[in-house]
Motif scaffolding. Structure first.
Motif, mmCIF file in Angstrom:
data_model
loop_
_atom_site.group_PDB
_atom_site.id
_atom_site.type_symbol
_atom_site.label_atom_id
_atom_site.label_comp_id
_atom_site.label_asym_id
_atom_site.label_seq_id
_atom_site.Cartn_x
_atom_site.Cartn_y
_atom_site.Cartn_z
ATOM 1 N N GLN A 238 13.001 17.556 -2.785
ATOM 2 C CA GLN A 238 12.118 18.705 -2.607
ATOM 3 C C GLN A 238 10.952 18.667 -3.588
ATOM 4 O O GLN A 238 9.801 18.934 -3.218
ATOM 5 C CB GLN A 238 12.922 19.993 -2.786
ATOM 6 C CG GLN A 238 12.141 21.265 -2.504
ATOM 7 C CD GLN A 238 12.970 22.508 -2.783
ATOM 8 O OE1 GLN A 238 13.551 22.648 -3.863
ATOM 9 N NE2 GLN A 238 13.040 23.398 -1.817
ATOM 10 N N TRP B 92 11.257 17.592 4.616
ATOM 11 C CA TRP B 92 12.320 18.240 5.382
ATOM 12 C C TRP B 92 12.819 17.356 6.521
ATOM 13 O O TRP B 92 13.817 17.688 7.173
ATOM 14 C CB TRP B 92 11.840 19.581 5.929
ATOM 15 C CG TRP B 92 10.560 19.516 6.701
ATOM 16 C CD1 TRP B 92 10.405 19.286 8.035
ATOM 17 C CD2 TRP B 92 9.245 19.703 6.178
ATOM 18 N NE1 TRP B 92 9.077 19.307 8.372
ATOM 19 C CE2 TRP B 92 8.342 19.564 7.254
ATOM 20 C CE3 TRP B 92 8.745 19.973 4.903
ATOM 21 C CZ2 TRP B 92 6.959 19.689 7.083
ATOM 22 C CZ3 TRP B 92 7.372 20.097 4.745
ATOM 23 C CH2 TRP B 92 6.499 19.958 5.821
ATOM 24 N N ARG B 93 12.157 16.219 6.773
ATOM 25 C CA ARG B 93 12.678 15.282 7.763
ATOM 26 C C ARG B 93 13.967 14.633 7.293
ATOM 27 O O ARG B 93 14.759 14.141 8.104
ATOM 28 C CB ARG B 93 11.632 14.205 8.052
ATOM 29 C CG ARG B 93 10.401 14.725 8.780
ATOM 30 C CD ARG B 93 9.340 13.655 8.920
ATOM 31 N NE ARG B 93 9.846 12.471 9.620
ATOM 32 C CZ ARG B 93 9.149 11.356 9.783
ATOM 33 N NH1 ARG B 93 7.928 11.260 9.274
ATOM 34 N NH2 ARG B 93 9.660 10.343 10.435
ATOM 35 N N SER C 251 17.509 16.012 8.753
ATOM 36 C CA SER C 251 17.082 16.908 9.831
ATOM 37 C C SER C 251 18.236 17.258 10.763
ATOM 38 O O SER C 251 18.272 18.350 11.329
ATOM 39 C CB SER C 251 15.939 16.268 10.630
ATOM 40 O OG SER C 251 16.334 15.011 11.157
ATOM 41 N N VAL C 252 19.186 16.327 10.937
ATOM 42 C CA VAL C 252 20.328 16.603 11.810
ATOM 43 C C VAL C 252 21.177 17.722 11.230
ATOM 44 O O VAL C 252 21.617 18.640 11.925
ATOM 45 C CB VAL C 252 21.164 15.324 12.008
ATOM 46 C CG1 VAL C 252 22.402 15.615 12.848
ATOM 47 C CG2 VAL C 252 20.328 14.241 12.668
ATOM 48 N N GLN C 253 21.412 17.664 9.923
ATOM 49 C CA GLN C 253 22.216 18.707 9.267
ATOM 50 C C GLN C 253 21.392 19.942 8.912
ATOM 51 O O GLN C 253 21.944 20.920 8.414
ATOM 52 C CB GLN C 253 22.837 18.148 7.987
ATOM 53 C CG GLN C 253 23.819 17.006 8.201
ATOM 54 C CD GLN C 253 23.119 15.664 8.327
ATOM 55 O OE1 GLN C 253 21.901 15.578 8.187
ATOM 56 N NE2 GLN C 253 23.882 14.614 8.583
ATOM 57 N N LYS C 254 20.068 19.885 9.148
ATOM 58 C CA LYS C 254 19.174 21.009 8.838
ATOM 59 C C LYS C 254 19.307 21.413 7.371
ATOM 60 O O LYS C 254 19.478 22.597 7.027
ATOM 61 C CB LYS C 254 19.458 22.210 9.758
ATOM 62 C CG LYS C 254 19.236 21.918 11.239
ATOM 63 C CD LYS C 254 19.468 23.162 12.073
ATOM 64 C CE LYS C 254 19.349 22.869 13.543
ATOM 65 N NZ LYS C 254 18.058 22.520 13.990
ATOM 66 N N ILE C 255 19.224 20.414 6.485
ATOM 67 C CA ILE C 255 19.316 20.692 5.049
ATOM 68 C C ILE C 255 18.101 21.489 4.583
ATOM 69 O O ILE C 255 18.220 22.456 3.834
ATOM 70 C CB ILE C 255 19.434 19.371 4.271
ATOM 71 C CG1 ILE C 255 20.739 18.673 4.649
ATOM 72 C CG2 ILE C 255 19.378 19.614 2.773
ATOM 73 C CD1 ILE C 255 20.910 17.315 4.012
ATOM 74 N N GLU D 72 14.200 23.376 5.596
ATOM 75 C CA GLU D 72 13.338 23.961 6.602
ATOM 76 C C GLU D 72 11.902 23.505 6.346
ATOM 77 O O GLU D 72 11.560 23.071 5.247
ATOM 78 C CB GLU D 72 13.416 25.493 6.570
ATOM 79 C CG GLU D 72 14.792 26.054 6.901
ATOM 80 C CD GLU D 72 14.810 27.568 6.849
ATOM 81 O OE1 GLU D 72 13.774 28.157 6.443
ATOM 82 O OE2 GLU D 72 15.839 28.164 7.208
ATOM 83 N N ALA D 73 11.067 23.586 7.378
ATOM 84 C CA ALA D 73 9.660 23.219 7.209
ATOM 85 C C ALA D 73 9.050 24.051 6.082
ATOM 86 O O ALA D 73 9.170 25.284 6.066
ATOM 87 C CB ALA D 73 8.908 23.439 8.516
#
Length: 340
Positions: A173, A184-185, A188-192, A194-195
């Motif tokens: 980050q 944030w890519r 992305s599957v686990q949505k760690i 956000e944009a």
């Protein structure tokens, strides 16, 4: 102390990262004393003072939350019995117990630039750490000579592992925000993540302030997204138009009047995670800014020196206008195929 964990996380990003230790009071006193000796007319010595460079960024942080037992549960059962008489008598006892505990850990970081001004936004993460234990202990006693057998299964998400994971995500980050890249890519599957609005707003500011460098920058974006046919010319030529149309279809961009911020954002968002493509894009953009002739990403994996082209060199971004046709120069950049 999580300093070593954060250092390890930063070192994994790029091998050329260098750390600058902060000065303490003894360092300052030592440097002042050596400086006075060097400037003194009475003592001419050959001493030299090594001045540490100013760090580009400073990261400070701490473990902001450490609650060990937010929730805890436990259960136990015990039983015993015997069978047989006399020398054949056998006693058996058994117990079963289980327990679980829930802890919460959080880390918080601050990032400062060279002037000591903090970078906006919150840096950090939090995690819940579970500790579970299920045990079965069985003991036998026969003829007064005892032996026992114990089995225990333990599942634990260690606190150190949780701290390491949070430090690594926080470093992702930190670097993403300071370099304004779509971090944030990652995950992305686990949505760690956000944009990040701070990053996208910085993109919009960059788009509005680029002026005559906007088109060449978007051409380099096309190269970074994997289009090898685009050359950084500073002109909206047919190759660039066709590439932008292809990316607009791929990324779902509605506005086809180039350049526009929607296309700029889509290209920045979907850069390939490939070091070679990124290096070629920056090399082509840097060559344009330096006033040399257009540069494109090589079609093959093996790099070769660019061949001479009849078109004139693009202008330097400092003047913004078309550059005069350069005088003929001998071509000293020969293809490398015959030399390798």
């Amino acid at each position: 102390d999580i300093t070593s964990i954060v250092r390890d996380a930063v070192s994994q990003v790029y091998h050329k990262v260098r750390y600058v230790e902060q000065y303490d009071e003894s360092d300052v006193t030592h440097l002042r004393a050596e400086g006075m000796l060097r400037q003194s007319s009475k003592l001419q010595t050959g001493t030299s003072v090594s001045i540490r460079p100013i760090a580009d960024f400073t990261i400070s942080g701490r473990i902001s939350q450490f609650d060990r037992n937010i929730e805890s549960t436990s259960s136990a059962a015990h039983g015993m019995g015997n069978f047989g008489e006399g020398l054949s008598r056998t006693d058996i006892s058994a117990s079963i117990d289980s327990s679980s505990r829930l802890s919460r850990i959080a880390v918080s970081f601050q990032v400062y630039d060279t002037s000591g001004i903090s970078i906006p936004g919150k840096f950090g993460a939090s995690a819940e750490v579970g500790f579970a234990k299920n045990g079965v202990d069985i003991g036998f006693a026969i003829f007064g000579n005892g032996f026992g057998y114990g089995s225990q299964a333990t599942a634990m998400h260690g606190r150190h592992l949780a701290l390491q994971m949070m430090a690594e995500l926080s470093v992702v980050q930190i670097i993403g925000r300071t370099l304004t890249v779509p971090y944030w890519r990652i995950g992305s599957v686990q949505k760690i993540f956000e944009a990040d609005r701070l990053v996208t707003s910085e993109w919009q500011r960059q788009y509005a302030s680029m002026g005559p460098l906007l088109i060449p920058f978007m051409q380099s974006q096309c190269i970074a997204c994997g289009d090898n046919s685009v050359m950084v010319t500073g002109q909206m030529d047919a190759q660039t138009q066709a590439a932008l149309d292809r990316f607009a279809d791929k990324f779902g961009v509605k506005n086809r009047s180039y350049p526009n911020y929607e296309m700029f954002k889509a290209l920045e968002m979907h850069r390939l995670l490939d070091r070679g493509a990124a290096s070629a894009a920056w090399a082509a953009y840097g060559a344009y800014k330096g006033g040399s002739r257009p540069v494109a990403m090589p079609q093959t994996a093996r790099p070769a020196a660019p061949r001479p082209e009849p078109r004139s060199a693009p202008s330097s971004p400092a003047n913004g206008g078309p550059a005069a046709t350069p005088t003929a120069q001998p071509d000293v950049a020969k293809p490398l195929e015959g030399l390798l």
